[in-house]
Motif scaffolding. Sequence first.
Motif, PDB file in Angstrom:
ATOM      1  N   GLY A   1       5.413 -12.671   7.530  1.00 50.14           N
ATOM      2  CA  GLY A   1       6.511 -12.427   6.604  1.00 50.14           C
ATOM      3  C   GLY A   1       7.625 -11.546   7.132  1.00 50.14           C
ATOM      4  N   THR A   2       7.448 -10.982   8.332  1.00 50.42           N
ATOM      5  CA  THR A   2       8.509 -10.192   8.943  1.00 50.42           C
ATOM      6  C   THR A   2       9.386 -11.145   9.740  1.00 50.42           C
ATOM      7  OG1 THR A   2       7.130  -8.217   9.047  1.00 50.42           O
ATOM      8  CG2 THR A   2       9.060  -8.262  10.468  1.00 50.42           C
ATOM      9  N   LEU A   3      10.587 -11.383   9.256  1.00 55.14           N
ATOM     10  CA  LEU A   3      11.485 -12.361   9.862  1.00 55.14           C
ATOM     11  C   LEU A   3      12.246 -11.793  11.052  1.00 55.14           C
ATOM     12  CD1 LEU A   3      12.856 -13.878   6.540  1.00 55.14           C
ATOM     13  CD2 LEU A   3      10.870 -14.616   7.886  1.00 55.14           C
ATOM     14  N   SER A   4      12.592 -10.531  10.984  1.00 56.48           N
ATOM     15  CA  SER A   4      13.210  -9.855  12.133  1.00 56.48           C
ATOM     16  C   SER A   4      12.989  -8.354  12.015  1.00 56.48           C
ATOM     17  CB  SER A   4      14.703 -10.174  12.243  1.00 56.48           C
ATOM     18  OG  SER A   4      15.433  -9.516  11.245  1.00 56.48           O
ATOM     19  N   PHE A   5      12.880  -7.729  13.161  1.00 62.32           N
ATOM     20  CA  PHE A   5      12.692  -6.284  13.250  1.00 62.32           C
ATOM     21  C   PHE A   5      13.552  -5.830  14.425  1.00 62.32           C
ATOM     22  CE2 PHE A   5      10.539  -2.636  15.218  1.00 62.32           C
ATOM     23  CZ  PHE A   5      10.444  -1.774  14.146  1.00 62.32           C
ATOM     24  N   ARG A   6      14.642  -5.148  14.130  1.00 63.75           N
ATOM     25  CA  ARG A   6      15.554  -4.707  15.173  1.00 63.75           C
ATOM     26  C   ARG A   6      15.835  -3.221  15.015  1.00 63.75           C
ATOM     27  NH1 ARG A   6      19.644  -9.885  15.457  1.00 63.75           N
ATOM     28  NH2 ARG A   6      17.954 -11.350  15.831  1.00 63.75           N
ATOM     29  N   VAL A   7      15.845  -2.552  16.144  1.00 56.10           N
ATOM     30  CA  VAL A   7      16.136  -1.121  16.163  1.00 56.10           C
ATOM     31  C   VAL A   7      17.264  -0.903  17.159  1.00 56.10           C
ATOM     32  CG1 VAL A   7      15.220   1.195  16.573  1.00 56.10           C
ATOM     33  CG2 VAL A   7      13.733  -0.586  15.598  1.00 56.10           C
ATOM     34  N   TYR A   8      18.302  -0.223  16.693  1.00 53.17           N
ATOM     35  CA  TYR A   8      19.493   0.015  17.512  1.00 53.17           C
ATOM     36  C   TYR A   8      19.652   1.497  17.785  1.00 53.17           C
ATOM     37  CZ  TYR A   8      20.714  -4.641  15.761  1.00 53.17           C
ATOM     38  OH  TYR A   8      20.700  -5.970  15.426  1.00 53.17           O
ATOM     39  N   ARG A   9      20.201   1.798  18.954  1.00 53.03           N
ATOM     40  CA  ARG A   9      20.600   3.170  19.259  1.00 53.03           C
ATOM     41  C   ARG A   9      22.111   3.212  19.268  1.00 53.03           C
ATOM     42  NH1 ARG A   9      19.837   2.470  25.226  1.00 53.03           N
ATOM     43  NH2 ARG A   9      17.646   2.808  24.908  1.00 53.03           N
ATOM     44  N   ASP A  10      22.666   4.359  18.960  1.00 52.42           N
ATOM     45  CA  ASP A  10      24.109   4.575  19.024  1.00 52.42           C
ATOM     46  C   ASP A  10      24.372   5.383  20.292  1.00 52.42           C
ATOM     47  OD1 ASP A  10      26.736   5.461  18.801  1.00 52.42           O
ATOM     48  OD2 ASP A  10      26.568   5.953  16.668  1.00 52.42           O
ATOM     49  N   PRO A  11      25.008   4.788  21.307  1.00 52.24           N
ATOM     50  CA  PRO A  11      25.203   5.512  22.566  1.00 52.24           C
ATOM     51  C   PRO A  11      26.056   6.772  22.421  1.00 52.24           C
ATOM     52  CG  PRO A  11      26.344   3.387  22.615  1.00 52.24           C
ATOM     53  CD  PRO A  11      25.567   3.444  21.340  1.00 52.24           C
ATOM     54  N   ALA A  12      26.803   6.871  21.348  1.00 53.84           N
ATOM     55  CA  ALA A  12      27.651   8.050  21.132  1.00 53.84           C
ATOM     56  C   ALA A  12      26.965   9.102  20.272  1.00 53.84           C
ATOM     57  CB  ALA A  12      28.962   7.623  20.473  1.00 53.84           C
ATOM     58  N   ARG A  13      25.772   8.795  19.793  1.00 50.22           N
ATOM     59  CA  ARG A  13      25.089   9.726  18.885  1.00 50.22           C
ATOM     60  C   ARG A  13      23.628   9.885  19.318  1.00 50.22           C
ATOM     61  NH1 ARG A  13      24.493   8.783  12.358  1.00 50.22           N
ATOM     62  NH2 ARG A  13      23.442  10.735  11.912  1.00 50.22           N
ATOM     63  N   PRO A  14      23.301  10.980  20.002  1.00 49.21           N
ATOM     64  CA  PRO A  14      21.906  11.179  20.409  1.00 49.21           C
ATOM     65  C   PRO A  14      21.014  11.482  19.197  1.00 49.21           C
ATOM     66  CG  PRO A  14      23.222  13.103  20.972  1.00 49.21           C
ATOM     67  CD  PRO A  14      24.171  12.066  20.426  1.00 49.21           C
ATOM     68  N   ASP A  15      19.759  11.189  19.370  1.00 44.23           N
ATOM     69  CA  ASP A  15      18.755  11.479  18.345  1.00 44.23           C
ATOM     70  C   ASP A  15      19.067  10.765  17.033  1.00 44.23           C
ATOM     71  OD1 ASP A  15      17.231  13.128  20.088  1.00 44.23           O
ATOM     72  OD2 ASP A  15      18.723  14.684  19.817  1.00 44.23           O
ATOM     73  N   TYR A  16      19.284   9.460  17.148  1.00 50.04           N
ATOM     74  CA  TYR A  16      19.589   8.628  15.989  1.00 50.04           C
ATOM     75  C   TYR A  16      19.177   7.187  16.297  1.00 50.04           C
ATOM     76  CZ  TYR A  16      22.337   5.852  12.701  1.00 50.04           C
ATOM     77  OH  TYR A  16      22.727   4.956  11.750  1.00 50.04           O
ATOM     78  N   LEU A  17      18.514   6.541  15.341  1.00 52.29           N
ATOM     79  CA  LEU A  17      18.195   5.116  15.441  1.00 52.29           C
ATOM     80  C   LEU A  17      18.564   4.432  14.138  1.00 52.29           C
ATOM     81  CD1 LEU A  17      14.676   5.217  17.170  1.00 52.29           C
ATOM     82  CD2 LEU A  17      16.857   4.540  18.208  1.00 52.29           C
ATOM     83  N   LEU A  18      18.905   3.161  14.250  1.00 52.23           N
ATOM     84  CA  LEU A  18      19.199   2.346  13.081  1.00 52.23           C
ATOM     85  C   LEU A  18      18.226   1.173  13.072  1.00 52.23           C
ATOM     86  CD1 LEU A  18      21.073   1.664  10.653  1.00 52.23           C
ATOM     87  CD2 LEU A  18      22.348   0.212  12.260  1.00 52.23           C
ATOM     88  N   PHE A  19      17.402   1.107  12.025  1.00 57.08           N
ATOM     89  CA  PHE A  19      16.464  -0.001  11.854  1.00 57.08           C
ATOM     90  C   PHE A  19      17.108  -1.026  10.925  1.00 57.08           C
ATOM     91  CE2 PHE A  19      13.749   3.111  13.512  1.00 57.08           C
ATOM     92  CZ  PHE A  19      12.434   2.678  13.639  1.00 57.08           C
ATOM     93  N   VAL A  20      17.046  -2.302  11.312  1.00 57.01           N
ATOM     94  CA  VAL A  20      17.507  -3.404  10.468  1.00 57.01           C
ATOM     95  C   VAL A  20      16.379  -4.423  10.461  1.00 57.01           C
ATOM     96  CG1 VAL A  20      19.247  -5.177  10.105  1.00 57.01           C
ATOM     97  CG2 VAL A  20      19.909  -2.976  11.118  1.00 57.01           C
ATOM     98  N   GLU A  21      15.817  -4.648   9.290  1.00 62.87           N
ATOM     99  CA  GLU A  21      14.624  -5.489   9.179  1.00 62.87           C
ATOM    100  C   GLU A  21      14.811  -6.528   8.084  1.00 62.87           C
ATOM    101  OE1 GLU A  21      11.080  -2.963   8.927  1.00 62.87           O
ATOM    102  OE2 GLU A  21      12.297  -1.300   9.616  1.00 62.87           O
ATOM    103  N   HIS A  22      14.253  -7.716   8.305  1.00 60.71           N
ATOM    104  CA  HIS A  22      14.320  -8.796   7.317  1.00 60.71           C
ATOM    105  C   HIS A  22      12.911  -9.297   7.028  1.00 60.71           C
ATOM    106  CE1 HIS A  22      18.375  -8.804   9.094  1.00 60.71           C
ATOM    107  NE2 HIS A  22      18.737  -9.107   7.870  1.00 60.71           N
ATOM    108  N   PHE A  23      12.629  -9.439   5.755  1.00 57.10           N
ATOM    109  CA  PHE A  23      11.307  -9.866   5.303  1.00 57.10           C
ATOM    110  C   PHE A  23      11.436 -11.058   4.376  1.00 57.10           C
ATOM    111  CE2 PHE A  23      11.236  -5.394   6.283  1.00 57.10           C
ATOM    112  CZ  PHE A  23      10.126  -5.294   7.107  1.00 57.10           C
ATOM    113  N   ALA A  24      10.419 -11.880   4.342  1.00 55.77           N
ATOM    114  CA  ALA A  24      10.428 -13.058   3.468  1.00 55.77           C
ATOM    115  C   ALA A  24      10.574 -12.645   2.012  1.00 55.77           C
ATOM    116  CB  ALA A  24       9.165 -13.883   3.680  1.00 55.77           C
ATOM    117  N   ASP A  25       9.901 -11.541   1.642  1.00 53.40           N
ATOM    118  CA  ASP A  25       9.933 -11.065   0.258  1.00 53.40           C
ATOM    119  C   ASP A  25       9.323  -9.666   0.201  1.00 53.40           C
ATOM    120  OD1 ASP A  25       7.149 -11.538   0.527  1.00 53.40           O
ATOM    121  OD2 ASP A  25       7.288 -13.452  -0.532  1.00 53.40           O
TER     122      ASP A  25
END
Length: 98
Positions: free
Chosen positions: A35-59
Amino acid sequence: MLAKVFPIPLKPGSQGRAEELVRDFAPKGPAQEDGTLSFRVYRDPARPDYLLFVEHFADQAAYDAHTGSEVYAKLIAGEFAAMVEDFVEIDHELVVSH
């Protein structure tokens, strides 16, 4: 489909270890979950000590299974959570996709 976005400021100096943990988690958790359609984690090269999670689930049930897994409890709710300064969960619903 359920979309989840998590902007996550990390405790100072924890970027490297946090990235290691999510790299370790991805093939053991999300990649094994139907049911996990996508799991992506991004870093911001201009901002240390920060991650952005973007996740998609069936429901919602798929998201609940994801967060209820043993590997999630160990790596994300356990070790990763100890590095988080602030936690915000933002739910989104898909309007359009191309």
